[in-house]
Design a protein around this motif. Structure first.
Motif, PDB file in Angstrom:
ATOM      1  N   CYS A  76       6.146   0.509  11.983  1.00  0.00           N
ATOM      2  CA  CYS A  76       4.713   0.618  11.731  1.00  0.00           C
ATOM      3  C   CYS A  76       3.979   0.032  12.929  1.00  0.00           C
ATOM      4  CB  CYS A  76       4.316  -0.137  10.467  1.00  0.00           C
ATOM      5  SG  CYS A  76       2.520  -0.196  10.237  1.00  0.00           S
ATOM      6  N   CYS A  79      -3.155   5.570   6.663  1.00  0.00           N
ATOM      7  CA  CYS A  79      -2.521   5.215   5.385  1.00  0.00           C
ATOM      8  C   CYS A  79      -3.490   4.433   4.497  1.00  0.00           C
ATOM      9  CB  CYS A  79      -1.239   4.418   5.628  1.00  0.00           C
ATOM     10  SG  CYS A  79      -1.503   2.886   6.541  1.00  0.00           S
ATOM     11  N   CYS A 107      -5.194   5.659   0.774  1.00  0.00           N
ATOM     12  CA  CYS A 107      -4.607   4.967  -0.390  1.00  0.00           C
ATOM     13  C   CYS A 107      -5.673   4.790  -1.490  1.00  0.00           C
ATOM     14  CB  CYS A 107      -4.050   3.607   0.041  1.00  0.00           C
ATOM     15  SG  CYS A 107      -3.324   2.701  -1.350  1.00  0.00           S
ATOM     16  N   LEU A 143      -2.548  -0.436   0.213  1.00  0.00           N
ATOM     17  CA  LEU A 143      -2.515  -0.599   1.671  1.00  0.00           C
ATOM     18  C   LEU A 143      -3.879  -1.084   2.114  1.00  0.00           C
ATOM     19  CD1 LEU A 143      -0.518   2.625   2.295  1.00  0.00           C
ATOM     20  CD2 LEU A 143       0.102   0.474   3.376  1.00  0.00           C
ATOM     21  N   THR A 152      -1.775  -4.044   9.108  1.00  0.00           N
ATOM     22  CA  THR A 152      -1.828  -3.218   7.905  1.00  0.00           C
ATOM     23  C   THR A 152      -0.852  -3.779   6.883  1.00  0.00           C
ATOM     24  OG1 THR A 152      -2.301  -1.334   9.317  1.00  0.00           O
ATOM     25  CG2 THR A 152      -1.707  -0.847   7.032  1.00  0.00           C
ATOM     26  N   CYS A 200       0.896  -0.099  -5.733  1.00  0.00           N
ATOM     27  CA  CYS A 200       1.161   1.290  -5.328  1.00  0.00           C
ATOM     28  C   CYS A 200       1.441   2.163  -6.550  1.00  0.00           C
ATOM     29  CB  CYS A 200       2.356   1.312  -4.369  1.00  0.00           C
ATOM     30  SG  CYS A 200       2.909   2.968  -3.949  1.00  0.00           S
ATOM     31  N   TYR A 202       0.387   9.672  -0.704  1.00  0.00           N
ATOM     32  CA  TYR A 202      -0.639  10.119   0.246  1.00  0.00           C
ATOM     33  C   TYR A 202      -0.414   9.474   1.616  1.00  0.00           C
ATOM     34  CZ  TYR A 202      -3.454  11.866  -3.728  1.00  0.00           C
ATOM     35  OH  TYR A 202      -3.915  12.524  -4.828  1.00  0.00           O
ATOM     36  N   CYS A 203      -0.020   8.188   1.626  1.00  0.00           N
ATOM     37  CA  CYS A 203       0.192   7.484   2.897  1.00  0.00           C
ATOM     38  C   CYS A 203       1.347   8.103   3.683  1.00  0.00           C
ATOM     39  CB  CYS A 203       0.450   5.999   2.648  1.00  0.00           C
ATOM     40  SG  CYS A 203       1.858   5.665   1.579  1.00  0.00           S
ATOM     41  N   CYS A 234       0.249   9.291   7.579  1.00  0.00           N
ATOM     42  CA  CYS A 234       0.591   8.483   8.770  1.00  0.00           C
ATOM     43  C   CYS A 234       0.970   9.378   9.952  1.00  0.00           C
ATOM     44  CB  CYS A 234       1.760   7.542   8.440  1.00  0.00           C
ATOM     45  SG  CYS A 234       2.356   6.672   9.904  1.00  0.00           S
ATOM     46  N   SER A 251       5.497   2.900  -2.113  1.00  0.00           N
ATOM     47  CA  SER A 251       5.436   2.929  -0.659  1.00  0.00           C
ATOM     48  C   SER A 251       6.129   1.694  -0.077  1.00  0.00           C
ATOM     49  CB  SER A 251       3.979   2.957  -0.211  1.00  0.00           C
ATOM     50  OG  SER A 251       3.926   3.053   1.192  1.00  0.00           O
TER      51      SER A 251
END
Ligand code: SF4
Ligand code: SF4
Ligand code: SF4
Length: 260
Positions: free
Chosen positions: A58, A66, A70, A75, A82, A89, A94-95, A99, A111
């Protein structure tokens, strides 16, 4: 507000994977899960081949796609990094799709990614990966200090590698992992100008305003319904009052009739 960052010097990384092991152990990651992925890469044209190390993790983007997508706040940004609160979560992924560096993974429906060793750092320690790196390729500290060190190292590296440069100063608003690259980013499988996926722009420009609009409509509708209910209630009370007065009058009138 002070922001913090990592330095990742690919001119010094020897690919030993000590950071991978320290991260896995320190964070008690499940078997098969890791936040850092190291691989070797050959670049250039024979006979002038050069090898380098890819160190994928990351990158703690300031404009973190992300975080933007979220929906639960699992996140979030803190101290320039981050963070991830996996307990929040919902597993929507979606994250994972948003990303630009393909970092987050779903593990057991939640996640999963580096959170910058938030707990260790808040307790006054250094991130596991930084503490373990034997070649001083990793550093952690205030972003300003890290940035100055990155430029100093890149300049020194240009004696051997003329294209050596700093990566992460401006990309995606500035990365929380500032890298010293021995070559152009594209030669090291890094996008020179990483972009937030188009789908996220749609999310920010269409879906989120529509959600806000729907929320506004819902609030307005609730308010209107309350006003109507109150008005109906007042009318009902007035009607009952009139009805009661009429009944009382009717109950009194026969007595008057008998008197006459
Ligand atoms: S690299 Fe990916 S997971 Fe890390 S902060 Fe940026 S968008 Fe988020
Ligand atoms: S900062 Fe912590 S969680 Fe992130 S890669 Fe390093 S050891 Fe792993
Ligand atoms: S511990 Fe340091 S030298 Fe070893 S792979 Fe990780 S960053 Fe590279």
């Amino acid at each position: 507000m002070t922001t913090y960052a990592f330095l990742l010097d690919l001119g010094r990384c020897i690919g030993c994977q000590a950071c991978v092991a320290a991260c896995k152990t320190g964070n008690e990651l499940s078997p098969g899960v890791q936040y850092i992925h190291i691989s070797e890469q050959t670049r250039g044209v024979f006979p002038a081949l050069q090898s380098s190390i890819k160190n994928h993790r990351c990158y703690h983007c300031a404009d973190a796609a992300c975080v933007a997508v979220c929906p639960t706040g699992a996140l979030y940004k803190e101290d320039g990094l981050t963070r991830l609160d996996a307990s929040q979560c919902s597993g929507c992924a979606y994250c994972v799709d948003a990303c630009p560096f393909n970092v987050p993974q779903l593990v057991n429906g939640r996640s999963n990614k580096c959170d910058g060793c938030a707990e260790v750092v808040k307790a006054g320690g250094q991130p596991w990966c930084v503490k373990t790196c034997p070649s001083n390729a990793l550093m952690y500290g205030e972003r300003e200090t890290i940035m100055a060190e990155a430029h100093r190292r890149a300049e020194a590296l240009r004696v051997r590698y003329p294209h050596a440069q700093v990566y992460g100063e401006t990309q995606l608003g500035g990365l929380g992992v500032v890298m010293v690259l021995p070559d152009q980013p594209e030669q090291l499988d890094l996008p020179a100008n990483p972009q937030i996926p188009a789908v996220l722009n749609t999310w920010q420009n269409v879906v989120q305003p529509a959600s806000v609009g729907l929320l506004g409509f819902s609030l307005a509708f609730t308010g209107l319904a309350a006003i109507i209910a109150r008005r109906n209630h007042k009318q009902e009370v007035a009607h009952l009052h009139v009805q009661n007065s009429a009944e009382e009058t009717a109950a009194v009138q026969p007595d008057h009739a008998n008197e006459t």
